[in-house]
Design an enzyme around this catalytic site. Structure first.
Site, PDB file in Angstrom:
ATOM      1  N   HIS A  29       4.663 -11.156   3.950  1.00 18.68           N
ATOM      2  CA  HIS A  29       4.192 -10.478   2.746  1.00 18.68           C
ATOM      3  C   HIS A  29       4.201 -11.386   1.516  1.00 18.68           C
ATOM      4  O   HIS A  29       3.746 -10.996   0.439  1.00 18.68           O
ATOM      5  CB  HIS A  29       5.066  -9.246   2.496  1.00 18.68           C
ATOM      6  CG  HIS A  29       4.434  -8.199   1.665  1.00 18.68           C
ATOM      7  ND1 HIS A  29       4.945  -7.799   0.450  1.00 18.68           N
ATOM      8  CD2 HIS A  29       3.311  -7.464   1.844  1.00 18.68           C
ATOM      9  CE1 HIS A  29       4.181  -6.857  -0.072  1.00 18.68           C
ATOM     10  NE2 HIS A  29       3.182  -6.639   0.742  1.00 18.68           N
ATOM     11  N   HIS A  69      -0.465  -2.572  -8.115  1.00 16.87           N
ATOM     12  CA  HIS A  69      -0.042  -3.228  -6.882  1.00 16.87           C
ATOM     13  C   HIS A  69       1.061  -4.239  -7.178  1.00 16.87           C
ATOM     14  O   HIS A  69       1.673  -4.791  -6.274  1.00 16.87           O
ATOM     15  CB  HIS A  69      -1.245  -3.926  -6.228  1.00 16.87           C
ATOM     16  CG  HIS A  69      -0.971  -4.444  -4.863  1.00 16.87           C
ATOM     17  ND1 HIS A  69      -0.682  -5.762  -4.605  1.00 16.87           N
ATOM     18  CD2 HIS A  69      -0.929  -3.813  -3.659  1.00 16.87           C
ATOM     19  CE1 HIS A  69      -0.479  -5.935  -3.311  1.00 16.87           C
ATOM     20  NE2 HIS A  69      -0.628  -4.770  -2.717  1.00 16.87           N
TER      21      HIS A  69
END
Length: 606
Positions: free
Chosen positions: A269, A492
């Site tokens: 990630h 985000h």
């Protein structure tokens, strides 16, 4: 059936098979072109339609499909690209406890609850088979939800033609948002700006990320740099890896480095760029995927390093270190991949002077760590830095912790299992005080109101997880970002901070890829004698002492950017506003057919 809570009713299907369905977005009865309009709060007129770019959607769950009638759906399906993402595996730098394998390729975990939750809440995407019975396909992603008419071209003056006025003190920047008043993009950066010749003559680069659209990514490099070597660091396996490699076929200058993910349900990630120039070297640590959707109408953030000059020939490897030991920690993080493809970059970094860096690196790499290595990664790394690099503040028990994120993992049946236990202890550490304060904790998470439904796949909080931790929702606060003009730009970005009671000062600030989950931050095991981390994550920590300050004053009006400002540009409004009894957190796999977003779309899982 319907479940009611203090935050409204949730509709849940009684069919277990429905849990595997992907959500879809439907529009109200109006022409398809209506989806082109910008948010109601965005002031710029709608430019011409881009007819070629289609995108993928974010993290870390399956994503929805936009339905505007059957013909539009069929046409969109024919023209979608398949951005990629999904899968797992880890690594380490330092001593790591060996994982026990069952022969299946997954490492066995002591956290059975975590594994069960991950299986239910993060199921592999599915693809319809010819037979009535759908067959799951590992690592598959559905087509992009956007279709061919979602994006509009940015105006001619959207991108920078000369070096913009930037915050040279904190070097923390928000991404540009298409459609905002120009004031709110002054001092913000698009990926095309970051990669432009304004910041250096690029020779080679590395892109660490989770989601990729390689054709789009290549177009963001200026023409003169478009054939320069690029190394892609990813976590894909099997079918997803094959699709990623297929994307790169037209681009012979792209190479790959696969991150090792040995623990189940972990992801790569981390989002970072390493940029090597004729003039030196630069690091960008950010929150955006390498897909257009993430650089379009979402709130994202990044730390951009100074341009690091090359050290004189013959300098030792320890030269060029910063007071924050950023060089050492970056090299250790890269070493944790155990990847031959990164060796030349490790050597290049050793040859550059990183002494101007004023932030601390906070990373996660997958593994089980014991002894001193427990403090190398995840939230225990953050705890150690806050203990060593911050100072006690009078009345600190009244200084709230604020956490803001775009995804939520399973944290147990009550707050003591992780959030109010080990993670809260980390976030409330302030210097070497022996106190165990219990300050307020404000968690900022998006609600359905004013939401752009097409971004729903970027907030993968499932009804299955939410129902098991209704206690968590009492911590929730609204995303409101009027000061930065980004209230309607879906966040985000992930940030964590400690604020004064009046929210005018910060004791520290962190921007990171890590969401609110044990997979990202790590969880203690075996009576707190080891920590298990599933995923790769990366962020930077700001502490006042590194800037010769006692606290950071909060910048009330971050835009337009001023190089003379000493205030920290927090990306959303402080203090955060509590949820009302009618608010509910965004749940990606339940319908919102009576709550159209500002584009007129409604979110309907199908």
């Amino acid at each position: 059936m319907e479940r009611a809570s203090q935050h409204g009713k949730w509709s849940v299907s009684s069919s277990e098979e429905d849990d595997d369905e992907l959500p879809a977005v439907r529009t109200l009865s109006k022409p398809p072109e209506a989806s082109l309009s910008n948010y109601s709060s965005l002031s710029s007129p709608v430019p011409k339609v881009e007819a070629t770019s289609v995108e993928v959607k974010p993290e870390p769950s399956p994503i929805p499909t936009l339905v505007i009638g059957s013909e539009a759906r069929q046409q969109a399906a024919k023209n979608q690209t398949y951005p990629v993402k999904y899968d797992s595996s880890p690594s380490l730098a330092g001593k790591r406890k060996l994982d026990v394998s069952d022969g299946s390729g997954w490492a066995l975990s002591d956290s059975d609850d975590d594994d069960d939750a991950a299986k239910k809440n993060n199921p592999p995407p599915v693809r319809k088979a010819p037979s009535p019975k759908r067959k799951k396909v590992a690592d598959e992603r559905p087509p992009s939800p956007h279709g061919r008419v979602y994006y509009v071209d940015e105006p001619d003056d959207f991108f920078e033609s000369s070096v913009p006025c930037l915050d040279d003190m904190f070097r923390f920047y928000l991404n540009k948002v298409t459609g905002l008043d120009r004031k709110y993009n002054s001092g913000a950066l698009h990926i095309r700006d970051v990669l432009s010749p304004l910041f250096g003559t690029l020779k080679e680069s590395v892109q660490f990320n989770y989601c990729f659209d390689l054709a789009w990514m290549v177009q963001q490099y200026p023409p003169e740099f478009r054939d320069r070597p690029v190394l892609i660091v990813h976590g894909d396996k099997r079918e997803a890896k094959a699709r990623l490699v297929q994307q790169a076929q037209p681009f012979p200058h792209i190479r790959f480095c696969q991150a090792k993910l040995d623990i189940a349900f972990g992801t790569h990630h981390t989002k970072m760029m390493l940029l090597w120039y004729d003039e030196g070297f630069r690091v960008i640590i950010l929150t955006s995927n390498l897909i257009r959707a993430d650089w379009y109408q979402k709130t994202q953030g990044m730390w951009m390093s100074p341009l690091f000059p090359r050290l004189p020939k013959g300098s030792s490897d320890t030269c060029g270190e910063s007071p924050t030991f950023f060089k050492r920690d970056l090299l250790e993080y890269l070493a944790s991949y155990r990847a031959p493809e990164l060796e030349e970059w490790i050597q290049r970094i050793k040859e550059h002077d990183l002494s101007e860096t004023r932030v601390y690196l906070v990373g996660s790499t997958p593994g089980r760590y014991v002894g001193p290595d427990m403090e190398r990664w995840g939230h225990l790394r953050l705890r150690k830095l806050l203990y060593e690099q911050t100072t006690c503040i009078p009345g600190e028990d009244q200084w709230p912790v604020v956490g803001q994120f775009s995804s939520i993992g399973s944290m147990g049946v009550d707050k003591t299992k992780w959030l109010a236990g080990e993670f809260q202890r980390t976030l409330t550490t302030l210097g070497k005080s022996s106190l165990q304060p219990n300050p307020p904790i404000h968690l900022v998470y998006f609600i359905t109101k004013s939401f752009c439904s097409l971004a729903g796949g970027s907030l993968p909080y499932s009804i299955q997880t939410a129902q098991k931790q209704l206690w968590l929702h009492s911590y929730f606060h609204r995303w409101q970002a009027d000061a930065t003009g980004r209230t309607h730009a879906m966040p985000h970005i992930k940030t964590y901070m400690r604020a004064s009671p009046d929210f005018t000062q910060l004791a520290w600030f962190l921007v990171t890829s890590a969401n609110l989950s044990k997979a990202a931050w790590g969880a203690l095991e075996k009576n707190n004698t080891q920590v298990m981390v599933r995923s790769y994550e990366l962020g930077v920590l700001y502490v006042p002492s590194a800037f010769n300050m006692k606290t950071f004053p909060v910048q009330k009006n971050p835009f337009p950017i001023s190089s003379s400002s000493s205030g920290f540009p927090v990306p959303f409004d402080l203090p955060p506003t509590c949820y009302t009894p009618n608010d509910q957190p965004w749940i990606w796999n339940i319908p919102y057919n009576k709550a159209p977003d500002t584009h007129g779309n409604v979110w309907v899982p199908s």
